[in-house]
Scaffold this motif. Structure first.
Motif, mmCIF file in Angstrom:
data_model
loop_
_atom_site.group_PDB
_atom_site.id
_atom_site.type_symbol
_atom_site.label_atom_id
_atom_site.label_comp_id
_atom_site.label_asym_id
_atom_site.label_seq_id
_atom_site.Cartn_x
_atom_site.Cartn_y
_atom_site.Cartn_z
ATOM 1 N N SER A 213 8.717 0.734 11.003
ATOM 2 C CA SER A 213 8.125 1.923 10.390
ATOM 3 C C SER A 213 9.236 2.917 10.107
ATOM 4 O O SER A 213 10.012 3.256 10.987
ATOM 5 C CB SER A 213 7.108 2.537 11.356
ATOM 6 N N LYS A 215 8.704 5.877 9.474
ATOM 7 C CA LYS A 215 8.261 7.166 10.016
ATOM 8 C C LYS A 215 8.740 7.357 11.452
ATOM 9 O O LYS A 215 9.112 8.442 11.847
ATOM 10 C CB LYS A 215 6.727 7.248 9.991
ATOM 11 N N LEU A 245 1.089 6.211 9.928
ATOM 12 C CA LEU A 245 1.664 5.112 9.151
ATOM 13 C C LEU A 245 0.715 4.571 8.097
ATOM 14 O O LEU A 245 -0.491 4.538 8.294
ATOM 15 C CB LEU A 245 1.993 3.919 10.056
ATOM 16 N N ASP A 249 5.023 2.408 4.505
ATOM 17 C CA ASP A 249 6.072 2.932 5.387
ATOM 18 C C ASP A 249 6.818 1.825 6.113
ATOM 19 O O ASP A 249 7.704 2.092 6.914
ATOM 20 C CB ASP A 249 5.464 3.869 6.443
#
Lengths: 277, 159
Positions: A213, A215, A245, A249
């Protein structure tokens, strides 16, 4: 008879400082462009190194070519060293380009300047301005002798994505379950007892197609996280993580895949050793 | 095979390989003698140096079909004495609540450790039963006595 107002003898030697002629400016610009072409060439070399490495990694991962981990490590280290040299040249060229840019700006601001004539020659003799040569020499010296130079170069090399990836891969080949040096104090990395988990946190299976991810840097098995997220934005499955998410992502995580492959290969080698003892 | 099933098989493997000291957890047997991975029985030891320390408390863990997207349901026996346990035995714990802190990466080990912590460290903001909650808030002496009595009853609980 004395004449008080006799002017001093006119000094007609060439003054230290003279305005640039248009010709000189053109030559200078051409020189800068040529150097800029070099920068473009370096970039294309970097791209081809990246392609080579991608292909090589794809090959060793796909074919399970880990009988000879030492060779793979050497490949990474040799590439790492040439990459470092290329990046240093790139750093120096970029600096040079910045100086050239500064010079061109300076020159552009000064123009138009009156060309030197006999009538204004004295003015140029009196002027204490820095000549172009002096300016270039000063800036280049500043760059070369900067006490920060080594540190700046290190930083420049380290922040290059390809260099990072290669360095991390060389590390992972040695120590597949160790956190990367810069991750050791990072709470967001899935670790137990100082060891990186090679398992998807949702299925608890060893990674086959890990995705990360962007993020929150948590890593998941592609099929599992995609099934979990579907087409929604959801909170990260890792306890305590507030990352939100969505599918887009997620990026494939080659480094994690390499960890898994190296770990499995090392385990097989260990098993083999035990069997032969 | 569904994610719930493969995950629970891995949970079992991991638990057998390594689990916190004093705990036990295992899937129940179905009528035909095979393992029912969706229903587990576990024992939670009370923490040392707390009024809970003498007991090993039984819980059941029931995993829904969409586990681990949804949390499992954790229950003590009916009328278990604890401020955050409903009369039905259901445990009120944020990590077991989908709307609160449940995350699919939370493992059985995390759950039993969370329940152990809840035993000796109740959450005063989420009352789930009258008797234990009232005593905990207003009559610590009564609360302590009741907890210790209960601990004695679960002294010999094991797998």
């Amino acid at each position: 008879m004395e004449v008080d107002d006799t002017p001093d003898m006119l000094d007609i030697s060439v003054p230290r400082y003279l305005p640039m002629s248009q010709e000189t400016l053109k030559t200078f610009s051409a020189m800068v462009s040529a150097r800029e072409d070099n920068l473009g060439r370096i970039d294309s070399i970097l791209r081809s190194i990246k392609q080579d490495i991608d292909k090589y990694v794809e090959f060793i991962i796909g074919e399970n070519m880990f009988e000879n981990i030492g060779y793979t490590r050497d490949f990474m280290i040799v590439n790492l060293q040439s990459l470092e040299r290329i990046l240093i040249s790139k750093y120096e060229l970029e600096n040079w380009k910045a100086i050239a840019f500064e010079i061109r700006n300076n020159l552009n601001q000064q123009i138009p300047e009156d060309p030197a004539t006999l009538s204004n020659l004295q003015q140029y003799h009196d002027a204490n301005d820095e000549t172009l040569n002096e300016f270039i020499r000063r800036r280049v010296d500043e760059m070369k002798n900067s006490p920060e130079k080594d540190k700046n170069i290190r930083e420049y090399v380290n922040k290059n994505d390809l260099y990072q990836l290669l360095k991390n891969m060389a590390f992972v080949i040695e120590k597949p379950t160790d956190p990367l040096p810069e991750e050791q104090d990072d709470d967001d990395v899935a670790m137990a007892g100082g060891v990186i988990s090679l398992k998807d946190p949702m299925s608890l299976h060893t990674f086959k197609e890990p995705v990360k991810s962007k993020k929150c840097d948590h890593v998941f098995e592609k099929s599992v996280i995609e099934e979990y997220l579907r087409n929604e934005i959801k909170t990260c499955p890792v306890a305590g993580c507030e990352g939100r998410l969505a599918k887009f992502d997620l990026r494939s995580d080659d480094l994690m895949l390499l960890r898994v492959k190296v770990f499995e290969a090392k385990q097989q080698a260990d098993d083999f050793e035990i069997e032969t003892i | 095979m569904s994610l719930a099933k493969t995950r629970l098989q891995e949970e079992r493997k991991l638990w057998r390989k390594d689990h916190p000291f004093g705990f036990f957890a295992k899937p129940e047997k179905s009528a035909d003698g095979s393992l029912d991975l969706t229903n587990w029985r576990a024992g939670i030891p009370g923490r040392k140096d707390t009024i809970w320390e003498e007991g090993i408390y039984p819980i059941t863990i029931n995993f829904p079909n969409d586990y681990p997207s949804k949390p499992p349901k954790v229950k003590f026996p009916e009328n278990f004495y604890h401020p955050n346990v409903y009369p039905s035995g259901t445990v009120c714990l944020s990590i077991l609540n989908e709307e609160q802190d449940w995350r699919p990466a939370i493992t059985i080990k995390d759950i039993v450790l969370g329940v152990q912590e809840l035993l000796s460290d109740p959450n005063p903001d989420s009352p789930a039963q009258e008797p234990a909650w009232k005593a905990f808030a207003k009559d610590k002496e009564l609360y302590t006595r009741k907890v210790k009595e209960q601990a004695k009853r679960y002294q010999n609980y094991n797998a």
